[in-house]
Scaffold this motif. Sequence first.
Motif, PDB file in Angstrom:
ATOM      1  N   VAL A  49       4.204 -37.275  36.635  1.00 35.92           N
ATOM      2  CA  VAL A  49       4.548 -37.801  35.317  1.00 35.92           C
ATOM      3  C   VAL A  49       5.493 -36.783  34.682  1.00 35.92           C
ATOM      4  CG1 VAL A  49       3.647 -38.511  33.079  1.00 35.92           C
ATOM      5  CG2 VAL A  49       2.311 -38.944  35.153  1.00 35.92           C
ATOM      6  N   ALA A  50       6.689 -37.240  34.340  1.00 31.79           N
ATOM      7  CA  ALA A  50       7.693 -36.356  33.752  1.00 31.79           C
ATOM      8  C   ALA A  50       7.211 -35.801  32.414  1.00 31.79           C
ATOM      9  CB  ALA A  50       8.999 -37.114  33.556  1.00 31.79           C
ATOM     10  N   GLN A  51       7.835 -34.717  31.991  1.00 25.40           N
ATOM     11  CA  GLN A  51       7.445 -34.121  30.708  1.00 25.40           C
ATOM     12  C   GLN A  51       7.541 -35.149  29.589  1.00 25.40           C
ATOM     13  OE1 GLN A  51       8.460 -30.034  29.599  1.00 25.40           O
ATOM     14  NE2 GLN A  51       9.390 -30.905  27.757  1.00 25.40           N
ATOM     15  N   HIS A  52       6.507 -35.169  28.787  1.00 30.99           N
ATOM     16  CA  HIS A  52       6.420 -36.101  27.657  1.00 30.99           C
ATOM     17  C   HIS A  52       5.441 -35.527  26.646  1.00 30.99           C
ATOM     18  CE1 HIS A  52       2.923 -37.015  30.107  1.00 30.99           C
ATOM     19  NE2 HIS A  52       2.367 -37.585  29.043  1.00 30.99           N
ATOM     20  N   SER A  53       5.360 -36.151  25.502  1.00 35.32           N
ATOM     21  CA  SER A  53       4.350 -35.784  24.508  1.00 35.32           C
ATOM     22  C   SER A  53       3.930 -37.053  23.782  1.00 35.32           C
ATOM     23  CB  SER A  53       4.885 -34.736  23.523  1.00 35.32           C
ATOM     24  OG  SER A  53       5.950 -35.277  22.777  1.00 35.32           O
ATOM     25  N   HIS A  54       2.801 -36.973  23.117  1.00 34.18           N
ATOM     26  CA  HIS A  54       2.281 -38.109  22.348  1.00 34.18           C
ATOM     27  C   HIS A  54       1.343 -37.563  21.280  1.00 34.18           C
ATOM     28  CE1 HIS A  54      -0.980 -37.422  25.209  1.00 34.18           C
ATOM     29  NE2 HIS A  54      -0.145 -37.704  26.184  1.00 34.18           N
ATOM     30  N   VAL A  55       0.994 -38.418  20.355  1.00 28.26           N
ATOM     31  CA  VAL A  55       0.163 -37.994  19.217  1.00 28.26           C
ATOM     32  C   VAL A  55      -1.321 -37.928  19.583  1.00 28.26           C
ATOM     33  CG1 VAL A  55       1.790 -38.906  17.534  1.00 28.26           C
ATOM     34  CG2 VAL A  55      -0.112 -40.347  18.320  1.00 28.26           C
ATOM     35  N   GLY A  60      -8.142 -34.135  30.903  1.00 31.16           N
ATOM     36  CA  GLY A  60      -8.145 -34.627  32.274  1.00 31.16           C
ATOM     37  C   GLY A  60      -9.036 -33.769  33.145  1.00 31.16           C
ATOM     38  N   VAL A  61      -9.831 -34.411  33.995  1.00 26.02           N
ATOM     39  CA  VAL A  61     -10.720 -33.724  34.922  1.00 26.02           C
ATOM     40  C   VAL A  61     -10.359 -34.171  36.337  1.00 26.02           C
ATOM     41  CG1 VAL A  61     -13.118 -33.342  35.635  1.00 26.02           C
ATOM     42  CG2 VAL A  61     -12.582 -33.708  33.209  1.00 26.02           C
ATOM     43  N   VAL A  62     -10.007 -33.222  37.192  1.00 18.91           N
ATOM     44  CA  VAL A  62      -9.636 -33.526  38.568  1.00 18.91           C
ATOM     45  C   VAL A  62     -10.908 -33.772  39.381  1.00 18.91           C
ATOM     46  CG1 VAL A  62      -8.462 -32.686  40.643  1.00 18.91           C
ATOM     47  CG2 VAL A  62      -7.556 -32.116  38.372  1.00 18.91           C
ATOM     48  N   THR A  63     -10.942 -34.918  40.085  1.00 15.93           N
ATOM     49  CA  THR A  63     -12.114 -35.274  40.881  1.00 15.93           C
ATOM     50  C   THR A  63     -11.835 -35.290  42.382  1.00 15.93           C
ATOM     51  OG1 THR A  63     -11.644 -37.637  40.631  1.00 15.93           O
ATOM     52  CG2 THR A  63     -13.137 -36.618  39.013  1.00 15.93           C
ATOM     53  N   ARG A  64     -10.543 -35.276  42.757  1.00 13.43           N
ATOM     54  CA  ARG A  64     -10.154 -35.209  44.172  1.00 13.43           C
ATOM     55  C   ARG A  64      -8.734 -34.675  44.254  1.00 13.43           C
ATOM     56  NH1 ARG A  64      -7.154 -37.530  47.809  1.00 13.43           N
ATOM     57  NH2 ARG A  64      -6.448 -39.239  46.497  1.00 13.43           N
ATOM     58  N   GLY A  65      -8.446 -33.888  45.281  1.00  9.46           N
ATOM     59  CA  GLY A  65      -7.098 -33.378  45.486  1.00  9.46           C
ATOM     60  C   GLY A  65      -6.750 -32.274  44.500  1.00  9.46           C
ATOM     61  N   SER A  66      -5.457 -32.203  44.164  1.00  2.00           N
ATOM     62  CA  SER A  66      -5.007 -31.187  43.216  1.00  2.00           C
ATOM     63  C   SER A  66      -3.895 -31.739  42.344  1.00  2.00           C
ATOM     64  CB  SER A  66      -4.525 -29.937  43.963  1.00  2.00           C
ATOM     65  OG  SER A  66      -3.394 -30.240  44.758  1.00  2.00           O
ATOM     66  N   LEU A  67      -3.732 -31.111  41.187  1.00  2.65           N
ATOM     67  CA  LEU A  67      -2.750 -31.547  40.208  1.00  2.65           C
ATOM     68  C   LEU A  67      -2.127 -30.308  39.586  1.00  2.65           C
ATOM     69  CD1 LEU A  67      -1.760 -34.221  38.763  1.00  2.65           C
ATOM     70  CD2 LEU A  67      -3.320 -33.575  36.924  1.00  2.65           C
ATOM     71  N   THR A  68      -0.807 -30.238  39.593  1.00  5.31           N
ATOM     72  CA  THR A  68      -0.105 -29.142  38.943  1.00  5.31           C
ATOM     73  C   THR A  68       0.335 -29.624  37.576  1.00  5.31           C
ATOM     74  OG1 THR A  68       0.611 -28.225  41.046  1.00  5.31           O
ATOM     75  CG2 THR A  68       1.842 -27.548  39.096  1.00  5.31           C
ATOM     76  N   VAL A  69      -0.114 -28.920  36.540  1.00  7.49           N
ATOM     77  CA  VAL A  69       0.155 -29.303  35.150  1.00  7.49           C
ATOM     78  C   VAL A  69       0.977 -28.207  34.494  1.00  7.49           C
ATOM     79  CG1 VAL A  69      -0.888 -29.860  32.916  1.00  7.49           C
ATOM     80  CG2 VAL A  69      -2.025 -30.571  35.037  1.00  7.49           C
ATOM     81  N   THR A  70       2.018 -28.622  33.776  1.00  3.72           N
ATOM     82  CA  THR A  70       2.827 -27.698  32.996  1.00  3.72           C
ATOM     83  C   THR A  70       2.724 -28.082  31.530  1.00  3.72           C
ATOM     84  OG1 THR A  70       4.368 -27.357  34.811  1.00  3.72           O
ATOM     85  CG2 THR A  70       5.144 -26.770  32.608  1.00  3.72           C
ATOM     86  N   ALA A  93       3.638 -32.086  31.603  1.00  8.22           N
ATOM     87  CA  ALA A  93       4.012 -32.827  32.802  1.00  8.22           C
ATOM     88  C   ALA A  93       2.981 -32.542  33.880  1.00  8.22           C
ATOM     89  CB  ALA A  93       5.404 -32.406  33.275  1.00  8.22           C
ATOM     90  N   ALA A  94       2.930 -33.402  34.904  1.00  7.59           N
ATOM     91  CA  ALA A  94       1.965 -33.197  35.981  1.00  7.59           C
ATOM     92  C   ALA A  94       2.501 -33.764  37.287  1.00  7.59           C
ATOM     93  CB  ALA A  94       0.637 -33.859  35.635  1.00  7.59           C
ATOM     94  N   THR A  95       2.128 -33.112  38.393  1.00 13.27           N
ATOM     95  CA  THR A  95       2.510 -33.566  39.732  1.00 13.27           C
ATOM     96  C   THR A  95       1.326 -33.398  40.662  1.00 13.27           C
ATOM     97  OG1 THR A  95       4.786 -32.851  39.350  1.00 13.27           O
ATOM     98  CG2 THR A  95       4.147 -33.252  41.630  1.00 13.27           C
ATOM     99  N   ALA A  96       1.055 -34.430  41.460  1.00 14.52           N
ATOM    100  CA  ALA A  96      -0.043 -34.367  42.427  1.00 14.52           C
ATOM    101  C   ALA A  96       0.313 -33.458  43.583  1.00 14.52           C
ATOM    102  CB  ALA A  96      -0.359 -35.764  42.946  1.00 14.52           C
ATOM    103  N   GLY A  97      -0.705 -32.858  44.165  1.00 14.99           N
ATOM    104  CA  GLY A  97      -0.536 -31.988  45.316  1.00 14.99           C
ATOM    105  C   GLY A  97      -0.273 -32.769  46.591  1.00 14.99           C
TER     106      GLY A  97
END
Length: 122
Positions: A49-55, A60-70, A93-97
């Motif tokens: 998910v590309a960089q974004h923001s919202h109000v 988020g809780v990772v339940t399988r695999g990995s996620l890189t969050v910036t 932003a976030a990207t799956a491993g």
Amino acid sequence: MTEKDQAGVQWVNRDDVHPMSTAAGVEMRPMFGEGFLTCWVTLEPGAGVAQHSHVHEQIGVVTRGSLTVTAEGETRTLGVDEAYLVAPDVPHAATAGPDGAELVETFVPVREDFRELWERSK
């Protein structure tokens, strides 16, 4: 999608929730409460998910695999049983491993844009 009993409880099975996509390789299955939105999220390997923001506040809780969050200039790779909390209006932003990722995300208040997307995806 849900089964509601007389006490106002909703019982939800993930497989019974119609999926929607918010980005290529990202599938969300939402549950809408009165004041929050919780989603089961599946990301294919390398999907993001590309960089974004919202109000909305987001957890988020990772339940399988990995996620890189910036967020706020910091990048972390999270694994199973690790979580992130993003305050309103913070760009992130976030990207799956390499094995993809599954997580459970909650937004407060409800993301009405996601409700509309979900309704259109049925």
